[in-house]
Design a protein around this motif. Structure first.
Motif, PDB file in Angstrom:
ATOM      1  N   LEU A  34       0.829  -1.207   0.000  1.00 33.01           N
ATOM      2  CA  LEU A  34       0.000   0.000   0.000  1.00 33.01           C
ATOM      3  C   LEU A  34       0.860   1.252   0.000  1.00 33.01           C
ATOM      4  CD1 LEU A  34      -3.028  -0.585   2.420  1.00 33.01           C
ATOM      5  CD2 LEU A  34      -3.069  -0.262  -0.060  1.00 33.01           C
ATOM      6  N   MET A  35       1.913   1.244   0.803  1.00 26.94           N
ATOM      7  CA  MET A  35       2.759   2.446   0.857  1.00 26.94           C
ATOM      8  C   MET A  35       3.506   2.644  -0.463  1.00 26.94           C
ATOM      9  SD  MET A  35       5.256   3.816   3.821  1.00 26.94           S
ATOM     10  CE  MET A  35       3.885   4.007   4.938  1.00 26.94           C
ATOM     11  N   GLN A  36       3.909   1.536  -1.083  1.00 29.01           N
ATOM     12  CA  GLN A  36       4.564   1.679  -2.393  1.00 29.01           C
ATOM     13  C   GLN A  36       3.596   2.276  -3.412  1.00 29.01           C
ATOM     14  OE1 GLN A  36       6.196  -2.315  -2.874  1.00 29.01           O
ATOM     15  NE2 GLN A  36       8.251  -1.434  -2.801  1.00 29.01           N
ATOM     16  N   GLY A  63       5.391   9.485  10.844  1.00 31.51           N
ATOM     17  CA  GLY A  63       4.448   8.367  10.758  1.00 31.51           C
ATOM     18  C   GLY A  63       4.394   7.823   9.339  1.00 31.51           C
ATOM     19  N   ASN A  64       3.313   7.119   9.022  1.00 28.76           N
ATOM     20  CA  ASN A  64       3.197   6.532   7.679  1.00 28.76           C
ATOM     21  C   ASN A  64       2.916   7.571   6.599  1.00 28.76           C
ATOM     22  OD1 ASN A  64       3.751   3.797   8.225  1.00 28.76           O
ATOM     23  ND2 ASN A  64       1.740   3.625   9.220  1.00 28.76           N
ATOM     24  N   ASN A  65       2.347   8.725   6.966  1.00 23.47           N
ATOM     25  CA  ASN A  65       2.211   9.795   5.974  1.00 23.47           C
ATOM     26  C   ASN A  65       3.605  10.209   5.499  1.00 23.47           C
ATOM     27  OD1 ASN A  65       1.455  13.116   5.537  1.00 23.47           O
ATOM     28  ND2 ASN A  65       0.039  11.609   4.711  1.00 23.47           N
ATOM     29  N   LEU A 130       3.727  15.456   6.048  1.00 28.01           N
ATOM     30  CA  LEU A 130       4.048  15.571   7.478  1.00 28.01           C
ATOM     31  C   LEU A 130       3.060  14.795   8.342  1.00 28.01           C
ATOM     32  CD1 LEU A 130       4.862  19.391   7.526  1.00 28.01           C
ATOM     33  CD2 LEU A 130       6.500  17.529   7.891  1.00 28.01           C
ATOM     34  N   LEU A 131       1.780  15.078   8.153  1.00 27.32           N
ATOM     35  CA  LEU A 131       0.736  14.475   9.000  1.00 27.32           C
ATOM     36  C   LEU A 131      -0.447  14.095   8.123  1.00 27.32           C
ATOM     37  CD1 LEU A 131       0.771  17.300  11.692  1.00 27.32           C
ATOM     38  CD2 LEU A 131       1.698  15.011  12.042  1.00 27.32           C
ATOM     39  N   GLY A 132      -1.020  12.942   8.379  1.00 31.74           N
ATOM     40  CA  GLY A 132      -2.184  12.511   7.615  1.00 31.74           C
ATOM     41  C   GLY A 132      -3.285  12.049   8.540  1.00 31.74           C
ATOM     42  N   LEU A 135      -3.298  12.117  12.556  1.00 31.98           N
ATOM     43  CA  LEU A 135      -3.394  13.346  13.363  1.00 31.98           C
ATOM     44  C   LEU A 135      -4.574  13.241  14.319  1.00 31.98           C
ATOM     45  CD1 LEU A 135      -2.398  16.363  13.690  1.00 31.98           C
ATOM     46  CD2 LEU A 135      -4.271  16.944  12.140  1.00 31.98           C
ATOM     47  N   THR A 136      -4.350  13.615  15.566  1.00 31.93           N
ATOM     48  CA  THR A 136      -5.458  13.589  16.523  1.00 31.93           C
ATOM     49  C   THR A 136      -5.723  14.996  17.043  1.00 31.93           C
ATOM     50  OG1 THR A 136      -3.938  13.097  18.314  1.00 31.93           O
ATOM     51  CG2 THR A 136      -5.022  11.223  17.275  1.00 31.93           C
ATOM     52  N   ALA A 137      -6.980  15.213  17.459  1.00 30.06           N
ATOM     53  CA  ALA A 137      -7.395  16.554  17.895  1.00 30.06           C
ATOM     54  C   ALA A 137      -7.067  16.806  19.349  1.00 30.06           C
ATOM     55  CB  ALA A 137      -8.885  16.715  17.663  1.00 30.06           C
ATOM     56  N   VAL A 165      -0.155  15.183   0.737  1.00 31.23           N
ATOM     57  CA  VAL A 165      -0.380  13.746   0.658  1.00 31.23           C
ATOM     58  C   VAL A 165      -1.481  13.353   1.652  1.00 31.23           C
ATOM     59  CG1 VAL A 165       0.653  11.459   0.872  1.00 31.23           C
ATOM     60  CG2 VAL A 165       2.008  13.364  -0.028  1.00 31.23           C
ATOM     61  N   ASP A 166      -2.538  12.823   1.136  1.00 35.71           N
ATOM     62  CA  ASP A 166      -3.715  12.355   1.862  1.00 35.71           C
ATOM     63  C   ASP A 166      -4.531  13.502   2.462  1.00 35.71           C
ATOM     64  OD1 ASP A 166      -5.484  10.411   2.482  1.00 35.71           O
ATOM     65  OD2 ASP A 166      -4.454   9.684   4.260  1.00 35.71           O
ATOM     66  N   LEU A 167      -3.888  14.372   3.227  1.00 32.04           N
ATOM     67  CA  LEU A 167      -4.573  15.514   3.844  1.00 32.04           C
ATOM     68  C   LEU A 167      -3.586  16.668   3.955  1.00 32.04           C
ATOM     69  CD1 LEU A 167      -6.103  13.439   6.746  1.00 32.04           C
ATOM     70  CD2 LEU A 167      -7.512  14.908   5.311  1.00 32.04           C
TER      71      LEU A 167
HETATM   72  N1  LIG Z   1      -0.343   2.023   6.974  1.00 35.84           N
HETATM   73  C1  LIG Z   1      -0.289   1.937   5.644  1.00 35.84           C
HETATM   74  O1  LIG Z   1       0.058   0.927   5.096  1.00 35.84           O
HETATM   75  C2  LIG Z   1      -0.682   3.079   4.828  1.00 35.84           C
HETATM   76  C3  LIG Z   1      -0.758   4.376   5.337  1.00 35.84           C
HETATM   77  N2  LIG Z   1      -0.992   5.414   4.540  1.00 35.84           N
HETATM   78  C4  LIG Z   1      -0.595   6.740   4.952  1.00 35.84           C
HETATM   79  O2  LIG Z   1      -0.431   6.746   6.334  1.00 35.84           O
HETATM   80  C5  LIG Z   1      -1.090   7.854   6.897  1.00 35.84           C
HETATM   81  C6  LIG Z   1      -1.483   7.525   8.283  1.00 35.84           C
HETATM   82  O3  LIG Z   1      -0.291   7.182   8.941  1.00 35.84           O
HETATM   83  P1  LIG Z   1      -0.167   7.109  10.510  1.00 35.84           P
HETATM   84  O4  LIG Z   1      -1.319   6.406  11.064  1.00 35.84           O
HETATM   85  O5  LIG Z   1       1.168   6.549  10.808  1.00 35.84           O
HETATM   86  O6  LIG Z   1      -0.274   8.592  10.967  1.00 35.84           O
HETATM   87  P2  LIG Z   1       0.350   9.943  10.358  1.00 35.84           P
HETATM   88  O7  LIG Z   1      -0.731  10.613   9.581  1.00 35.84           O
HETATM   89  O8  LIG Z   1       1.629   9.712   9.695  1.00 35.84           O
HETATM   90  O9  LIG Z   1       0.542  10.788  11.666  1.00 35.84           O
HETATM   91  C7  LIG Z   1       1.290  10.245  12.740  1.00 35.84           C
HETATM   92  C8  LIG Z   1       2.170  11.318  13.265  1.00 35.84           C
HETATM   93  O10 LIG Z   1       1.367  12.415  13.666  1.00 35.84           O
HETATM   94  C9  LIG Z   1       1.766  12.853  14.924  1.00 35.84           C
HETATM   95  N3  LIG Z   1       0.645  13.526  15.536  1.00 35.84           N
HETATM   96  C10 LIG Z   1      -0.593  13.034  15.745  1.00 35.84           C
HETATM   97  N4  LIG Z   1      -1.382  13.985  16.276  1.00 35.84           N
HETATM   98  C11 LIG Z   1      -0.628  15.095  16.406  1.00 35.84           C
HETATM   99  C12 LIG Z   1      -0.916  16.417  16.901  1.00 35.84           C
HETATM  100  N5  LIG Z   1      -2.108  16.752  17.357  1.00 35.84           N
HETATM  101  N6  LIG Z   1       0.095  17.297  16.908  1.00 35.84           N
HETATM  102  C13 LIG Z   1       1.316  16.957  16.441  1.00 35.84           C
HETATM  103  N7  LIG Z   1       1.628  15.730  15.954  1.00 35.84           N
HETATM  104  C14 LIG Z   1       0.661  14.819  15.942  1.00 35.84           C
HETATM  105  C15 LIG Z   1       2.215  11.606  15.602  1.00 35.84           C
HETATM  106  O11 LIG Z   1       3.046  11.963  16.657  1.00 35.84           O
HETATM  107  P3  LIG Z   1       3.117  11.013  17.953  1.00 35.84           P
HETATM  108  O12 LIG Z   1       1.701  10.777  18.388  1.00 35.84           O
HETATM  109  O13 LIG Z   1       3.792   9.791  17.513  1.00 35.84           O
HETATM  110  O14 LIG Z   1       3.867  11.862  18.923  1.00 35.84           O
HETATM  111  C16 LIG Z   1       2.929  10.886  14.473  1.00 35.84           C
HETATM  112  O15 LIG Z   1       4.242  11.388  14.322  1.00 35.84           O
HETATM  113  C17 LIG Z   1      -2.206   8.149   5.951  1.00 35.84           C
HETATM  114  O16 LIG Z   1      -2.637   9.495   6.038  1.00 35.84           O
HETATM  115  C18 LIG Z   1      -1.558   7.846   4.616  1.00 35.84           C
HETATM  116  O17 LIG Z   1      -0.805   8.965   4.173  1.00 35.84           O
HETATM  117  C19 LIG Z   1      -1.283   5.192   3.133  1.00 35.84           C
HETATM  118  O18 LIG Z   1      -0.082   5.198   2.489  1.00 35.84           O
HETATM  119  C20 LIG Z   1      -1.904   3.863   2.902  1.00 35.84           C
HETATM  120  C21 LIG Z   1      -1.028   2.821   3.409  1.00 35.84           C
END
Ligand SMILES: NC(=O)C1=CN([C@@H]2O[C@H](COP(=O)(O)OP(=O)(O)OC[C@H]3O[C@@H](n4cnc5c(N)ncnc54)[C@H](OP(=O)(O)O)[C@@H]3O)[C@@H](O)[C@H]2O)[C@@H](O)CC1
Ligand SMILES: [K+]
Length: 512
Positions: A34-36, A63-65, A130-132, A135-137, A165-167
């Motif tokens: 999926l990531m590829q 993260g994965n984004n 950076l974030l997809g 992200l949590t509220a 990317v994504d969002l």
């Molecule tokens: N898995 C797969 O195969 C696939 C996944 N896909 C992709 O993955 C994405 C989702 O990936 P994901 O779940 O890893 O989260 P992601 O958007 O990178 O964010 C995590 C980072 O956010 C951070 N963070 C959170 N809240 C925050 C805040 N309030 N304020 C600041 N920081 C905050 C959090 O920090 P931490 O909580 O670790 O401190 C962490 O570093 C999706 O959008 C799509 O692009 C697609 O390619 C399909 C295949």
């Protein structure tokens, strides 16, 4: 991959539903696939959007984004583009498994890693990974790290084309609001903005602050099977407006009666213009006959009515409440409260706007009469609040409404047992036990006095016409058409509410 346009209806999925899609797809595919695919789609769109980029900068989160961005970086580098990556973590062992593999592929491809965002020109490209969806509220005890904030500021202010990317990073997928501490603090840069949604379209891209953040929206489902569960919302498409038979007469297209327009003499605040705008909109949108019942002494409306002789003034007592579609409240002032009990109990098809909503918000008896309408077979009731009016009806703050516009519209629809149009960027249409809908058309030219009255009149016309539309479909069609006329508006021409009303047509065709 497809570009999202307002013409085609599209399903929208919140975070939780998208996670299910992701898990189901990941379970069927070899690891890392999926990531590829996400990285390949990002690289493909990046090259199409900025074929002459002298620099491609990718900002990648932890993260994965970020993994999607790193995967795209490896592919763009391999294609010979000048690529630089800023990664929020210097330690790849901190990355999730898939993202770690992509980090390694970027390294192996010879991608240049830079600590700070580089200066980019208008022909360059920035990729925001950076974030997809992760992200949590929830408010965080520790402020966001300075590198994240620097990258966000560079992306948002960039003169280059930006591909999210994504969002758009910082934007919450479900609501279109920013996570606390990640709101933009400067006006956006002038470069083009695009968002490549992965797996699903998310509602936050289309309502609240999402439209401004996301720019043009693209979708790549990454080959994932359509979700087994239904969508959480729909993005509306072009409404189906039946052609009008040649053998038509005005009775076929219904009577719209507008009640509102408090006179100047009443409280020193003349609002007859609002009712006249709604009436003009109903007329131009194809209502068979338009009646207008002004509240109080209507002398100040005579010149305006003379310019629109098709609209027929009527005393409230002379309105055919049982046959007409009533549009009530536009400029209704306090006087509207006096006629609301009769309207709520006797008008089978009713659109309530503006001061009618304020009156209902302030009186429990009116709320009970409104909710009781649901027990009448085939009665239709549509409320058209802006966020402040919705907040009054829900007895909460405007911020609470805007924090989750879909949930607020649905809550109001369920509580008052009617169809609700929550206006604003990405208007939401909700009704009890229906999947809500977000309207894709419209722009900031609608942010001018009177356009809400035009929407109410247009909605009345759509509800009055035969064959009968459901309240939900009439509301969705009216929002779409109202926004589309504004989208087609010539740049050099002022878009006033009256001009907007007069540009409407019965068939949602483009006529401006
Ligand atoms: N898995 C797969 O195969 C696939 C996944 N896909 C992709 O993955 C994405 C989702 O990936 P994901 O779940 O890893 O989260 P992601 O958007 O990178 O964010 C995590 C980072 O956010 C951070 N963070 C959170 N809240 C925050 C805040 N309030 N304020 C600041 N920081 C905050 C959090 O920090 P931490 O909580 O670790 O401190 C962490 O570093 C999706 O959008 C799509 O692009 C697609 O390619 C399909 C295949
Ligand atoms: K992003």
């Amino acid at each position: 991959m497809q570009r999202i346009t307002p013409d085609l209806r599209q399903p929208l999925f919140r975070t939780q539903s998208t996670r299910t899609v992701e898990a189901e797809a990941a379970a069927r595919l070899p690891p890392h696939t999926l990531m590829q695919r996400a990285g390949a789609a990002t690289a493909r769109l990046a090259r199409a959007l900025a074929p002459h980029a002298r620099q491609v900068w990718l900002a990648c989160g932890a993260g994965n984004n970020g993994g999607d961005g790193l995967e795209a970086a490896a592919l763009l580098q391999a294609a010979g583009l000048p690529v630089a990556v800023t990664c929020l973590t210097d330690d790849p062992s901190q990355l999730p498994t898939d993202a770690r593999a992509s980090w390694q592929r970027a390294r192996n491809a010879g991608v240049r890693f830079v600590g700070q965002p580089p200066a980019l020109g208008a022909q360059d490209l920035a990729v925001d990974a950076l974030l997809g969806l992760g992200l949590t509220a929830a408010a965080r005890p520790v402020p966001p790290d300075s590198r994240l904030l620097a990258c966000l500021a560079a992306l948002r202010g960039s003169a280059a084309t930006v591909l999210h990317v994504d969002l758009p990073s910082g934007l919450l997928a479900d609501t279109g609001q920013y996570a606390p501490g990640l709101e933009p603090d400067a006006p956006p840069g002038r470069g083009a903005r695009h968002t490549l949604a992965l797996l699903t379209l998310k509602p936050g891209l289309f309502t609240a602050l999402g439209r401004d953040a996301a720019g043009d929206i693209w979708l790549d489902t990454l080959g994932a099977a359509p979700p087994t569960a239904g969508p959480d919302a729909w993005l509306a498409g072009r409404p189906d407006t039946p052609p009008r038979p040649h053998a038509s007469h005005k009775g076929r297209f219904g009577d719209v009666a507008v009640v509102g327009g408090e006179a100047l003499a009443q409280r020193g605040m003349g609002m007859t213009g609002a009712a006249l705008l709604a009436a003009s909109a109903a007329l131009h949108a194809g209502a068979g006959r338009v009646l207008i019942s002004l509240l109080g002494d209507a002398a100040d409306a005579d010149p305006a009515l003379a310019l629109q002789p098709e609209c027929m003034p009527r005393h409230f007592d002379a309105l055919p409440l049982d046959r007409a579609t009533l549009v009530a409240g536009c400029g209704g002032g306090t006087a509207i409260a006096g006629v609301l009990p009769v309207l709520l109990q006797q008008a089978p098809r009713l659109v309530l706007d503006a001061d009618a909503l304020n009156a209902i918000a302030g009186e429990a008896r009116l709320q009970r009469l409104l909710a009781a309408r649901a027990s009448q077979a085939d009665w239709a009731t549509v409320l058209t609040p802006h966020p402040l009016e919705a907040a009054r009806l829900l007895q909460c703050s405007t911020e609470a409404v805007q924090a989750d516009r879909l949930a607020a519209a649905q809550a109001l629809a369920e509580r008052l047992a009617c169809t609700v149009v929550l206006k604003g960027s990405g208007s939401v249409v909700a009704a009890p036990e229906r999947v809500p809908l977000v309207n894709p058309t419209g722009n900031a030219r609608l942010a001018t006095a009177g356009t809400g009255d035009v929407l109410a009149g247009l909605l009345g016309a759509r509800l009055a016409a035969l064959p009968p539309a459901t309240a939900f479909d009439a509301a969705a069609g009216a929002c779409w058409q109202h926004g589309q006329v504004a989208d087609d508006w010539p740049q050099e021409r002022a878009c006033t509410a009256l001009a907007l009303a007069r540009a409407l047509t019965p068939d949602a065709a483009r006529t401006v």
